[in-house]
Motif scaffolding. Sequence first.
Motif, PDB file in Angstrom:
ATOM      1  N   PHE A 161       0.848  -1.191   0.000  1.00 42.95           N
ATOM      2  CA  PHE A 161       0.000   0.000   0.000  1.00 42.95           C
ATOM      3  C   PHE A 161       0.879   1.234   0.000  1.00 42.95           C
ATOM      4  N   CYS A 162       0.477   2.249  -0.766  1.00 48.31           N
ATOM      5  CA  CYS A 162       1.173   3.529  -0.796  1.00 48.31           C
ATOM      6  C   CYS A 162       0.121   4.636  -0.790  1.00 48.31           C
ATOM      7  N   VAL A 258       1.007  -3.192  -5.928  1.00 48.66           N
ATOM      8  CA  VAL A 258       1.067  -2.053  -5.011  1.00 48.66           C
ATOM      9  C   VAL A 258      -0.199  -1.228  -5.211  1.00 48.66           C
ATOM     10  N   ILE A 259      -0.962  -1.015  -4.129  1.00 47.38           N
ATOM     11  CA  ILE A 259      -2.191  -0.232  -4.180  1.00 47.38           C
ATOM     12  C   ILE A 259      -1.861   1.208  -3.786  1.00 47.38           C
ATOM     13  N   ALA A 268      -4.201   0.161  -8.780  1.00 44.05           N
ATOM     14  CA  ALA A 268      -3.299  -0.984  -8.640  1.00 44.05           C
ATOM     15  C   ALA A 268      -2.133  -0.842  -9.605  1.00 44.05           C
ATOM     16  N   CYS A 269      -0.944  -1.139  -9.104  1.00 49.08           N
ATOM     17  CA  CYS A 269       0.271  -1.105  -9.917  1.00 49.08           C
ATOM     18  C   CYS A 269       0.946  -2.468  -9.804  1.00 49.08           C
ATOM     19  N   LYS A 270       1.085  -3.158 -10.923  1.00 53.06           N
ATOM     20  CA  LYS A 270       1.713  -4.488 -10.945  1.00 53.06           C
ATOM     21  C   LYS A 270       3.210  -4.343 -11.180  1.00 53.06           C
ATOM     22  N   GLN A 271       3.993  -5.227 -10.561  1.00 52.12           N
ATOM     23  CA  GLN A 271       5.428  -5.261 -10.813  1.00 52.12           C
ATOM     24  C   GLN A 271       5.948  -6.662 -10.548  1.00 52.12           C
TER      25      GLN A 271
END
Length: 470
Positions: A161-162, A258-259, A268-271
């Motif tokens: 989470f960010c 990463v939300i 949502a960010c996928k990595q």
Amino acid sequence: MQTTFGASAQATYSVSPKDRDPYHYQVGFGNRPGTLPFAQNNPQKAKYDLYTEGLNGTPFVTPRRENQSAWLYRIRPSVAHQGFTRLPDNPDLEACFLPLNPKVHFSPTQLAWYPLDIPSNDKVDFVSGLKTLAGNGDPTLREGLAVHIYTANESMGNRAFCNSDGDFLILPQQGRLDIQTEFGKLMVRPGELVVIQRGIKYKVGLPDGPSRGYILEIFGSHFELPELGPLGTHGLANVRDFESPVASFDIDQSPWEVIYKVGGKLFACKQEHTPFDVVAWWGNYVPYKYAMEKFVHVGSIQKDHIDPSIFCVLTAKSKTPGAPIADFLIFSGRWDVATGTFRPPYYHRNCASEMMGLIYGDYGGRSDEFAPGGFSYENGFCPHGVSYDEFKKATEAELGPMRVHEGTLAFMFETSMQVTLTDYAMKRTGKLHEHEPKMWDNLKGQFVNHIDQINADLKAAGLPPLGTKS
């Protein structure tokens, strides 16, 4: 006399692991621990082919005494990701508290909520379990606050989470939080607070199972220690008692999500790698925790009350000098020795809005069965104070030194701002109730029972009796 060498410290003072907290911590508020590389922030090539990444918590030109930033040396930089996707809105999460938003409401009276239920059927992690009760302003204005409750029954796994909106001050009430941040790990139990600033990535594990707690989010500034004034150098929350993580990294090239929270919306960010790969860091924009049992209470040692600002642990400045966005205050076991004094909180009308919660123990003198996990709200200038029974007891008691709030930890979020309440708080919790005003019904006008004595006193002073026209 011959002088012999004793010994030199091998490291700075740090906090060692304990039974229910397996991590090491550095100590201090806004400290600057050891650095890599040597004598510069941006080497042409970092050791071990690490990537250098800067993180700023304040504008570059902020005065040095207030400037907050950090340098991170990590296995893969944050830019190595696969883009952002908008997530469905969480209807219980709110960020805009302006009156133009039809989903927020004003209330002139005292309100309270029984403890929110922790989900038992669906799997809910820390982010999914965020629910907003109240707030002021808007993160886009860079001034304001939000008050949330979290209820969760599942750890976050490969999910981080960010929060791009504000700083979170998190207070677990049930169950520890095992928090892994970019800077290292923190284990936070009920009775401790943790602050995770805007823009820092972290995930929350639940080592004790289902968990519930409170969050104060601030937009536009950062938490800091209150000024001590005539107290001098020490007292209240001391600098030495704040603990920050030591660098801790994983070697993990598996898929992660990463939300990001931006303007109250979730993305949502996928990595293809862990966000927790910082091998070394230095700076003062760093998460920290604090055990509230270490708070050094001060109070009157003669008579009367000192203003409740003496209970302030952390404060956050607004753009108006002397009017903070929020103060965080605690009420816990301490001595009360004031003589000839009404010792409970006196009846008052405060220009600030007050929101209270209870971590553990019993906070008496209320009508609402105020239980750990519960929450209460009083708008600015809403009159409040103890029940008649507590008033009567306090006015008739034989005074002597006594311990108050033993085994209790209650807190207050206090703000000079006008606060609005969310749709969720007013319509969907199933836990809302008004304070019962009948608790004050017996506060009768006892003055009129003394008219004869008052007139006798007036006559003795050469003054006309009550009811006489001048």
